[in-house]
Motif scaffolding. Structure first.
Motif, PDB file in Angstrom:
ATOM      1  N   GLN A   1      10.357  14.821 -12.812  1.00 39.65           N
ATOM      2  CA  GLN A   1      10.767  14.369 -11.478  1.00 39.65           C
ATOM      3  C   GLN A   1       9.797  13.288 -10.963  1.00 39.65           C
ATOM      4  O   GLN A   1      10.219  12.262 -10.432  1.00 39.65           O
ATOM      5  CB  GLN A   1      10.780  15.568 -10.525  1.00 39.65           C
ATOM      6  CG  GLN A   1      11.267  15.226  -9.126  1.00 39.65           C
ATOM      7  CD  GLN A   1      12.699  14.709  -9.102  1.00 39.65           C
ATOM      8  OE1 GLN A   1      13.613  15.346  -9.675  1.00 39.65           O
ATOM      9  NE2 GLN A   1      12.915  13.566  -8.486  1.00 39.65           N
ATOM     10  N   ALA A   2       8.484  13.554 -11.201  1.00 46.28           N
ATOM     11  CA  ALA A   2       7.456  12.606 -10.727  1.00 46.28           C
ATOM     12  C   ALA A   2       7.648  11.236 -11.367  1.00 46.28           C
ATOM     13  O   ALA A   2       7.611  10.198 -10.690  1.00 46.28           O
ATOM     14  CB  ALA A   2       6.063  13.152 -11.035  1.00 46.28           C
TER      15      ALA A   2
ATOM     16  N   SER B   1       0.487   3.977  -2.809  1.00 44.42           N
ATOM     17  CA  SER B   1      -0.067   5.301  -2.506  1.00 44.42           C
ATOM     18  C   SER B   1       0.885   6.406  -2.970  1.00 44.42           C
ATOM     19  O   SER B   1       0.450   7.472  -3.411  1.00 44.42           O
ATOM     20  CB  SER B   1      -0.382   5.426  -1.017  1.00 44.42           C
ATOM     21  OG  SER B   1       0.781   5.272  -0.274  1.00 44.42           O
ATOM     22  N   SER B   2       2.194   6.092  -2.888  1.00 43.45           N
ATOM     23  CA  SER B   2       3.166   7.061  -3.423  1.00 43.45           C
ATOM     24  C   SER B   2       2.942   7.243  -4.914  1.00 43.45           C
ATOM     25  O   SER B   2       2.901   8.369  -5.422  1.00 43.45           O
ATOM     26  CB  SER B   2       4.587   6.555  -3.187  1.00 43.45           C
ATOM     27  OG  SER B   2       4.853   6.525  -1.819  1.00 43.45           O
TER      28      SER B   2
ATOM     29  N   ALA C   1       0.273   6.717  -6.579  1.00 41.18           N
ATOM     30  CA  ALA C   1      -0.983   7.434  -6.816  1.00 41.18           C
ATOM     31  C   ALA C   1      -0.790   8.943  -6.657  1.00 41.18           C
ATOM     32  O   ALA C   1      -1.242   9.746  -7.502  1.00 41.18           O
ATOM     33  CB  ALA C   1      -2.043   6.940  -5.850  1.00 41.18           C
ATOM     34  N   GLY C   2      -0.095   9.309  -5.571  1.00 39.67           N
ATOM     35  CA  GLY C   2       0.161  10.737  -5.331  1.00 39.67           C
ATOM     36  C   GLY C   2       0.980  11.367  -6.448  1.00 39.67           C
ATOM     37  O   GLY C   2       0.672  12.465  -6.922  1.00 39.67           O
ATOM     38  N   LEU C   3       2.035  10.595  -6.844  1.00 37.58           N
ATOM     39  CA  LEU C   3       2.935  11.112  -7.900  1.00 37.58           C
ATOM     40  C   LEU C   3       2.203  11.275  -9.217  1.00 37.58           C
ATOM     41  O   LEU C   3       2.398  12.260  -9.930  1.00 37.58           O
ATOM     42  CB  LEU C   3       4.122  10.160  -8.062  1.00 37.58           C
ATOM     43  CG  LEU C   3       5.142  10.165  -6.905  1.00 37.58           C
ATOM     44  CD1 LEU C   3       6.083   8.979  -7.007  1.00 37.58           C
ATOM     45  CD2 LEU C   3       5.939  11.483  -6.903  1.00 37.58           C
TER      46      LEU C   3
ATOM     47  N   LEU D   1       0.063  14.321  -9.125  1.00 37.94           N
ATOM     48  CA  LEU D   1       0.900  15.500  -9.271  1.00 37.94           C
ATOM     49  C   LEU D   1       1.295  15.715 -10.737  1.00 37.94           C
ATOM     50  O   LEU D   1       1.288  16.828 -11.253  1.00 37.94           O
ATOM     51  CB  LEU D   1       2.161  15.333  -8.414  1.00 37.94           C
ATOM     52  CG  LEU D   1       3.038  16.553  -8.268  1.00 37.94           C
ATOM     53  CD1 LEU D   1       2.430  17.494  -7.241  1.00 37.94           C
ATOM     54  CD2 LEU D   1       4.447  16.151  -7.836  1.00 37.94           C
TER      55      LEU D   1
ATOM     56  N   ASP E   1       8.561  19.292 -13.014  1.00 40.56           N
ATOM     57  CA  ASP E   1       8.037  18.451 -11.939  1.00 40.56           C
ATOM     58  C   ASP E   1       7.534  17.112 -12.476  1.00 40.56           C
ATOM     59  O   ASP E   1       7.627  16.072 -11.804  1.00 40.56           O
ATOM     60  CB  ASP E   1       6.885  19.169 -11.206  1.00 40.56           C
ATOM     61  CG  ASP E   1       7.436  20.189 -10.222  1.00 40.56           C
ATOM     62  OD1 ASP E   1       8.673  20.224 -10.072  1.00 40.56           O
ATOM     63  OD2 ASP E   1       6.631  20.904  -9.603  1.00 40.56           O
TER      64      ASP E   1
ATOM     65  N   ASN F   1      -0.976  17.695 -12.744  1.00 43.28           N
ATOM     66  CA  ASN F   1      -1.270  19.045 -12.281  1.00 43.28           C
ATOM     67  C   ASN F   1      -0.029  19.941 -12.211  1.00 43.28           C
ATOM     68  O   ASN F   1      -0.080  21.018 -11.627  1.00 43.28           O
ATOM     69  CB  ASN F   1      -1.894  19.023 -10.887  1.00 43.28           C
ATOM     70  CG  ASN F   1      -3.213  18.244 -10.897  1.00 43.28           C
ATOM     71  OD1 ASN F   1      -3.980  18.336 -11.855  1.00 43.28           O
ATOM     72  ND2 ASN F   1      -3.442  17.465  -9.867  1.00 43.28           N
ATOM     73  N   SER F   2       1.072  19.507 -12.780  1.00 41.20           N
ATOM     74  CA  SER F   2       2.283  20.307 -12.567  1.00 41.20           C
ATOM     75  C   SER F   2       3.018  20.609 -13.876  1.00 41.20           C
ATOM     76  O   SER F   2       2.641  20.097 -14.937  1.00 41.20           O
ATOM     77  CB  SER F   2       3.199  19.595 -11.586  1.00 41.20           C
ATOM     78  OG  SER F   2       3.529  18.328 -12.119  1.00 41.20           O
TER      79      SER F   2
ATOM     80  N   VAL G   1       9.986   4.129  -6.971  1.00 38.88           N
ATOM     81  CA  VAL G   1       9.020   3.482  -6.078  1.00 38.88           C
ATOM     82  C   VAL G   1       8.645   2.096  -6.601  1.00 38.88           C
ATOM     83  O   VAL G   1       8.551   1.115  -5.846  1.00 38.88           O
ATOM     84  CB  VAL G   1       7.764   4.371  -5.899  1.00 38.88           C
ATOM     85  CG1 VAL G   1       6.684   3.623  -5.117  1.00 38.88           C
ATOM     86  CG2 VAL G   1       8.131   5.648  -5.186  1.00 38.88           C
TER      87      VAL G   1
ATOM     88  N   ARG H   1       0.835  -1.192   0.000  1.00 42.39           N
ATOM     89  CA  ARG H   1       0.000   0.000   0.000  1.00 42.39           C
ATOM     90  C   ARG H   1       0.878   1.255   0.000  1.00 42.39           C
ATOM     91  O   ARG H   1       0.562   2.246  -0.676  1.00 42.39           O
ATOM     92  CB  ARG H   1      -0.894   0.015   1.238  1.00 42.39           C
ATOM     93  CG  ARG H   1      -2.247   0.546   0.910  1.00 42.39           C
ATOM     94  CD  ARG H   1      -3.178   0.610   2.074  1.00 42.39           C
ATOM     95  NE  ARG H   1      -4.318   1.393   1.638  1.00 42.39           N
ATOM     96  CZ  ARG H   1      -4.346   2.709   1.643  1.00 42.39           C
ATOM     97  NH1 ARG H   1      -3.334   3.391   2.082  1.00 42.39           N
ATOM     98  NH2 ARG H   1      -5.420   3.353   1.189  1.00 42.39           N
ATOM     99  N   SER H   2       1.958   1.180   0.742  1.00 38.28           N
ATOM    100  CA  SER H   2       2.844   2.346   0.849  1.00 38.28           C
ATOM    101  C   SER H   2       3.396   2.791  -0.503  1.00 38.28           C
ATOM    102  O   SER H   2       3.183   3.939  -0.887  1.00 38.28           O
ATOM    103  CB  SER H   2       3.945   2.008   1.861  1.00 38.28           C
ATOM    104  OG  SER H   2       4.875   3.020   1.923  1.00 38.28           O
TER     105      SER H   2
ATOM    106  N   TYR I   1      10.535   9.470  -9.902  1.00 38.49           N
ATOM    107  CA  TYR I   1      10.189   8.905  -8.596  1.00 38.49           C
ATOM    108  C   TYR I   1       9.315   7.664  -8.720  1.00 38.49           C
ATOM    109  O   TYR I   1       9.477   6.680  -7.972  1.00 38.49           O
ATOM    110  CB  TYR I   1       9.467   9.954  -7.733  1.00 38.49           C
ATOM    111  CG  TYR I   1      10.439  10.816  -6.933  1.00 38.49           C
ATOM    112  CD1 TYR I   1      11.402  10.240  -6.101  1.00 38.49           C
ATOM    113  CD2 TYR I   1      10.369  12.205  -6.987  1.00 38.49           C
ATOM    114  CE1 TYR I   1      12.274  11.035  -5.379  1.00 38.49           C
ATOM    115  CE2 TYR I   1      11.241  13.012  -6.259  1.00 38.49           C
ATOM    116  CZ  TYR I   1      12.202  12.410  -5.443  1.00 38.49           C
ATOM    117  OH  TYR I   1      13.069  13.190  -4.733  1.00 38.49           O
TER     118      TYR I   1
END
Lengths: 636, 127
Positions: A452-453, A433-434, A436-438, A441, A449, A444-445, A460, A429-430, A456
């Motif tokens: 970079q996303a 969820s990263s 998902a967040g990335l 982002l 960015d 929206n960026s 991950v 999950r950890s 990352y």
């Protein structure tokens, strides 16, 4: 005594020899004139043997007075009814000088002569004969009484004439009266034809040897029914020659029938006993078997002669109780039953049978039997083979244990599965969820960015894949029950681990001091033991002291049926007050340095728990760590 | 608008970048403080810093000092600030949520992934 001289006999000259003979035979001649009532005696010196009472006056009336009162009437009547030329015999008692009565027998003939009625004849003293006669009658009467009372027949067989005098229960037993029975030939005719020859043969034999005659034969009654007769007689002999046989006969038909019935029932009982698959034995108070069946000694693994005590026991023969302990002879059910005077039931005896070389499990009952005085008479003992049941019980017990074990295993597995699910859900999950967040982002960026996303996200993902690989290792451990235990030497296993870690160990100058003398061997899956040692050692390498000379000390110990492994280093240690719960968790590290991912100890713990064993940790920061592993059930 | 200070305690480096980027998009003037375990933030707070976060986002599972340990230490320490503390964890274990409720200083238990809606809501409390 006055001798009557005026007699007509006295007038005759008698030959002296005749007189002497008459005298010897205690006979006197006399003539009684019934008309004149005068009596004439043969006058002789020999008359002295007639010792009439002194009151006798020599007359017939005087004589009549001497006659016993009981006989007077009979004598008088006989003399009143006389027929011409007829002989009469008159037995009567006459008073003697000594006051006793003597039996006299008068035999005479009645004449009429010259108008006179005369009775001429002899008078003889028959006291002795009469006494014998009476005595014999007396005996016979007594015999008959005894014979009647005993329900037997008494006989007196005169061998010469073949006549038999019967007395006792003749009519009742033989259905014939004494007269109907008759002589020896009649008796022989009534014996069953099949028994006749043997009976006579026995009779002749006994007679010739003057032995006791004793036979059984069947005797035919009036109605044709045969009765079983027991006949026993003894011979009276004269000069070695059998003269008479006195004997006794009794009806033993009922006895024989009941004896036969008894034999039959005993035979039935014996065949029943011998066909039982339960051993039965009847012992006397000295523990000697008085009756037993084949099953009894077969089950006990003895020969029949060993069982009854006439042959020595086999040395290998022994008995154990249900706990497997040797049973002492005084604890056997029979001596116990005799000692305690009560039934001893359901004693379990595991008998080793030297004959068949096996152990049989017997359920033994011993029950006392008392006589009418309440004294112990016998002990009846039954032996039942329940080896099959015992085996089944053992199988059942084993199955139960297996079931309990597998239930526990299922529980353990469930627990681990739950833990695993939690680990999976958390650890996957950890990163997800990263991601998902990335990706949020990303949309929206700005461009910079976004790059970079994405970079990352790649990182991950890589970590997530590594996590999945680690989880896979854990899964493999948890399938550990398919892994077989083998006998392993700690030393060999450690050597191969050290070989693998050789570079790291020498880089950090770590000294490994191992001593497995106290418990050199263990039963364990080889992969597990290797992995445990590998992870513990790599843990020690990772967190080795930077200030002190790094050292690892490994020892084993045997306590009861467990082997304990102590694995100690003098490294950084762990702050147990903070991390006790986390040491063996998945993905935990407690130090900021180094390449720790925190999977190793989790794996170790999982493997140890899979085997049902235990691991504990003791540690102090900057002093070192000791892992203690308890390997259970190593020696059974 | 005053510049807000947001503190993040999390052992995942990528998460710091993620949160910071999100916060910057909502409010470019926000100040962002990074801590990688509970001990770091505790030490920071004990050092009487000039800047104290208005909002503290706290992960639970971290090496050296977990979020729980931080909460226990902080609750019992003399250091008192007016931080809004949010637990931000990938855990969805209900037991963790119950345990979090025992700490009155925890404002809310938020499960990862973090959303800009949550950040906006948290920031708006100070506008």
């Amino acid at each position: 005594m006055e001798s009557p001289t005026d007699s007509f006999i006295g007038n005759h000259v008698l030959d002296r020899r005749i007189r002497t003979t008459l005298s010897n035979a205690k006979i006197t001649l006399c003539e009684l004139n019934l008309t004149t009532r005068i009596i004439h005696w043969s006058v002789d010196q020999s008359f002295h043997f007639f010792e009439f009472s002194k009151s006798y006056d020599g007359t017939f009336d005087g004589y009549f007075k001497l006659i016993h009162d009981d006989d007077k009437e009979r004598v008088a009547k006989s003399l009143e009814h006389l027929n011409l030329d007829e002989y009469i015999t008159l037995e009567h008692r006459v008073l003697w000088t000594d006051g006793t009565y003597h039996w006299l027998e008068g035999i005479g003939k009645y004449y009429q002569e010259d108008g006179m009625s005369l009775l001429i004849g002899t008078i003889q003293d028959i006291t002795e004969r009469k006494r014998l006669e009476i005595e014999r009658e007396d005996w016979e009467r007594r015999h008959k009484l005894v014979a009647d009372a005993a329900g037997v027949i008494v006989y007196d067989y005169d061998i010469e004439s073949g006549s038999i005098i019967w007395s006792g229960n003749v009519k009742h037993i033989l259905s014939f009266s004494n007269e109907e029975m008759g002589d020896i030939n009649r008796w022989g005719d009534l014996i069953h034809p099949d028994d006749r020859e043997s009976t006579f043969k026995a009779l002749e034999e006994a007679q010739s040897q003057l032995k006791t005659f004793e036979v059984y034969y069947r005797f035919r009654r009036k109605d044709g029914e045969y009765r079983n007769i027991y006949d026993k007689g003894t011979f009276l002999s004269d000069d070695g020659k059998a003269k008479r046989m006195l004997g006794m006969m009794s009806d033993v038909t009922e006895l024989m029938l009941s004896r036969m019935a008894l034999t039959q029932s005993e035979n039935r009982f014996r065949s029943l006993m011998n066909n039982l698959n339960v051993g039965v034995a009847l012992y006397d108070v000295n523990m000697v078997p008085v009756m037993h069946n084949k099953t009894a000694f077969t089950l006990l693994g003895m020969t029949e002669s060993q069982f009854v005590g006439t042959a020595a026991m086999d040395n290998e023969w022994n008995v154990i109780d249900s706990d497997g302990d040797r049973m002492k002879p005084e604890d056997f059910p029979i001596p116990m039953c005799i000692k305690e005077k009560k039934a001893i039931k359901q004693v379990v005896m595991g008998v080793f049978r030297p004959i068949t070389k096996d152990r049989v499990w017997l359920m033994v009952d011993a029950e006392p039997i008392y006589d009418h005085n309440k004294d112990l008479l016998h002990v009846i003992c039954t032996y039942m083979d329940f080896s099959a049941r015992k085996r089944m019980e053992e199988v059942l017990k084993e199955k139960n244990q297996q079931l309990t074990a597998s239930t526990k295993e299922v529980e353990r597995r469930n627990e681990r599965l739950l833990e695993f699910a939690q680990i999976v859900s958390h650890n996957l999950r950890s990163p997800l969820s990263s991601i998902a967040g990335l990706s949020d982002l990303y949309f929206n960026s700005n461009e910079k960015d976004q790059d970079q996303a994405v970079s990352y996200i790649k990182d991950v993902c890589k970590k997530a894949l590594e996590t999945i690989d680690d989880l896979n290792k854990v899964l493999k451990v948890q399938q550990g029950d398919r892994i077989r235990s083998e006998k392993l030497r700690f030393e060999d296993c450690l050597s191969s681990v050290i070989e693998l870690m050789k570079i790291s160990l020498s880089e950090k100058n770590i000294v490994v001091d191992a001593d497995f003398m106290q418990a050199p061997v263990i039963k364990y899956p080889p992969i597990f033991l290797e992995n445990i040692l590998l992870n513990l050692l790599s843990n020690s390498i990772k967190f080795c002291s930077k200030t002190e000379k790094p050292e690892v000390i490994i020892r084993t110990k045997k306590i009861k049926n467990t082997v304990i492994l102590y694995f100690t280093d003098n490294g950084l240690g762990i702050d147990l007050s903070k991390h006790k719960e986390d040491i063996f968790s998945f993905g935990k590290t407690f130090h900021l340095n180094m390449d720790s991912k925190g999977v190793g100890l989790f794996l170790v713990k999982n493997q140890i728990r899979t085997m049902g064993d235990e691991i504990e940790v003791d540690s102090k920061v900057n002093e070192g760590t000791t892992f203690k592993i308890v390997f259970k059930n190593q020696y059974e | 608008m005053n510049s807000k200070v947001i503190g993040l305690v999390d052992d995942e480096e990528v998460f710091h970048w993620l949160v910071e980027s999100n916060v910057k998009m909502i409010n470019d003037g926000c100040k962002f403080l990074s801590f990688f375990n509970g001990e770091e933030i505790l030490n920071y707070l004990r050092s009487s810093p000039a800047v104290i976060p208005n909002i503290l986002l706290l992960d639970l599972n971290m090496p050296v000092c977990s979020g729980w340990r931080f909460l226990e230490n902080y609750a019992n320490s003399a250091v008192k600030t007016e931080m809004d503390i949010y637990i931000l964890s990938s855990s969805i274990d209900p037991e963790d949520k119950v345990r979090a409720k025992n700490f009155s200083i925890v404002r809310e238990f938020v499960s990862k992934p973090i959303s800009s809606d949550f950040l906006k809501r948290a920031l708006n409390r100070f506008s």
